[in-house]
Scaffold this motif. Structure first.
Motif, PDB file in Angstrom:
ATOM      1  N   GLU A 156       1.217  -1.015  -0.171  1.00 50.85           N
ATOM      2  CA  GLU A 156       0.167  -0.276   0.015  1.00 50.85           C
ATOM      3  C   GLU A 156       0.718   1.114  -0.233  1.00 50.85           C
ATOM      4  N   ALA A 157       2.076   1.225   0.110  1.00 51.29           N
ATOM      5  CA  ALA A 157       2.500   2.405   0.295  1.00 51.29           C
ATOM      6  C   ALA A 157       3.812   2.575  -1.199  1.00 51.29           C
ATOM      7  N   THR A 158       3.670   1.509  -1.985  1.00 50.91           N
ATOM      8  CA  THR A 158       3.956   2.147  -3.544  1.00 50.91           C
ATOM      9  C   THR A 158       3.303   2.650  -4.217  1.00 50.91           C
ATOM     10  N   GLU A 159       4.309   3.347  -5.021  1.00 53.84           N
ATOM     11  CA  GLU A 159       3.381   4.491  -5.703  1.00 53.84           C
ATOM     12  C   GLU A 159       2.459   4.566  -6.278  1.00 53.84           C
ATOM     13  N   HIS A 210      -5.238   4.302  -4.681  1.00 52.66           N
ATOM     14  CA  HIS A 210      -5.684   5.309  -3.154  1.00 52.66           C
ATOM     15  C   HIS A 210      -6.231   6.408  -2.671  1.00 52.66           C
ATOM     16  N   GLU A 211      -5.420   7.518  -3.645  1.00 55.24           N
ATOM     17  CA  GLU A 211      -5.669   8.598  -3.406  1.00 55.24           C
ATOM     18  C   GLU A 211      -7.071   8.663  -4.431  1.00 55.24           C
ATOM     19  N   ARG A 212      -6.921   7.847  -5.611  1.00 54.51           N
ATOM     20  CA  ARG A 212      -8.138   7.972  -6.690  1.00 54.51           C
ATOM     21  C   ARG A 212      -8.865   7.792  -5.624  1.00 54.51           C
ATOM     22  N   LEU A 213      -9.471   6.642  -4.799  1.00 52.19           N
ATOM     23  CA  LEU A 213     -10.297   5.777  -4.243  1.00 52.19           C
ATOM     24  C   LEU A 213     -10.775   6.931  -3.062  1.00 52.19           C
ATOM     25  N   GLU A 214     -10.389   7.499  -2.475  1.00 53.84           N
ATOM     26  CA  GLU A 214     -10.608   8.704  -1.300  1.00 53.84           C
ATOM     27  C   GLU A 214     -10.881   9.892  -1.831  1.00 53.84           C
ATOM     28  N   HIS A 215     -10.501  10.146  -2.997  1.00 53.38           N
ATOM     29  CA  HIS A 215     -10.383  11.553  -4.055  1.00 53.38           C
ATOM     30  C   HIS A 215     -12.642  10.855  -4.669  1.00 53.38           C
ATOM     31  N   THR A 219     -27.676  10.911  -5.342  1.00 51.59           N
ATOM     32  CA  THR A 219     -26.291   9.734  -6.276  1.00 51.59           C
ATOM     33  C   THR A 219     -26.150   8.708  -6.464  1.00 51.59           C
ATOM     34  N   VAL A 220     -26.351   8.461  -7.938  1.00 46.13           N
ATOM     35  CA  VAL A 220     -26.265   6.791  -7.609  1.00 46.13           C
ATOM     36  C   VAL A 220     -24.898   6.156  -8.370  1.00 46.13           C
ATOM     37  N   GLU A 221     -24.128   7.260  -7.839  1.00 46.04           N
ATOM     38  CA  GLU A 221     -22.719   6.897  -8.658  1.00 46.04           C
ATOM     39  C   GLU A 221     -22.130   6.320  -7.231  1.00 46.04           C
ATOM     40  N   ASP A 222     -21.086   4.721  -6.699  1.00 45.95           N
ATOM     41  CA  ASP A 222     -20.279   4.559  -6.347  1.00 45.95           C
ATOM     42  C   ASP A 222     -18.567   4.430  -6.243  1.00 45.95           C
ATOM     43  N   CYS A 223     -18.030   3.820  -5.409  1.00 42.46           N
ATOM     44  CA  CYS A 223     -17.007   4.034  -6.129  1.00 42.46           C
ATOM     45  C   CYS A 223     -16.312   2.503  -5.969  1.00 42.46           C
ATOM     46  N   PHE A 271      -8.114  -0.026  -6.693  1.00 43.28           N
ATOM     47  CA  PHE A 271      -6.720   0.235  -5.905  1.00 43.28           C
ATOM     48  C   PHE A 271      -6.489  -1.592  -5.314  1.00 43.28           C
ATOM     49  N   LEU A 272      -8.107  -2.151  -5.095  1.00 48.01           N
ATOM     50  CA  LEU A 272      -7.541  -3.568  -4.691  1.00 48.01           C
ATOM     51  C   LEU A 272      -6.826  -5.075  -5.973  1.00 48.01           C
ATOM     52  N   HIS A 273      -6.804  -4.066  -7.062  1.00 46.35           N
ATOM     53  CA  HIS A 273      -6.159  -4.644  -8.095  1.00 46.35           C
ATOM     54  C   HIS A 273      -4.215  -4.806  -7.496  1.00 46.35           C
ATOM     55  N   ALA A 274      -4.258  -3.242  -7.719  1.00 46.20           N
ATOM     56  CA  ALA A 274      -3.109  -3.026  -7.579  1.00 46.20           C
ATOM     57  C   ALA A 274      -2.221  -3.195  -6.309  1.00 46.20           C
ATOM     58  N   ARG A 275      -3.193  -3.583  -5.315  1.00 44.17           N
ATOM     59  CA  ARG A 275      -1.923  -4.202  -4.302  1.00 44.17           C
ATOM     60  C   ARG A 275      -1.785  -5.285  -3.888  1.00 44.17           C
TER      61      ARG A 275
END
Length: 91
Positions: free
Chosen positions: A38-41, A47-52, A63-67, A74-78
């Protein structure tokens, strides 16, 4: 009574409690590697995109939008990072 006194004077119950505490300190290597990854670039960016996204969705009343997409990215990258490191450390 004599048996209880021997247990108290010998300190055996305390030793058993210490052994149980030591066993609880075991750390799952998968969790350790997930934290490192999780500390890798790439994971930080995901994770920043997820938090945004979570901030954006949370600021709207309806809203009908979800993340989901951002979460899966994020889970795939990790997990991709973990899979590379984990299987190299398995003996």
């Amino acid at each position: 009574m004599v048996f209880e006194e021997k247990m108290i004077t010998n300190g055996e119950p305390e030793d058993e409690e210490e052994e149980e505490e030591e066993e609880e300190d075991m750390v799952d290597p998968l969790e350790t590697m997930r934290q490192k990854c999780e500390a890798t670039e790439h994971c930080i960016h995901s994770h920043e995109r997820l938090e945004h996204c979570e901030t954006r969705v949370g600021s709207r009343s309806s809203t009908v939008e979800d993340c989901t997409e951002e979460l899966f990215d994020f889970l795939h990258a990790r997990d991709h990072c973990v899979s590379n490191k984990l299987f190299h450390s398995v003996k």
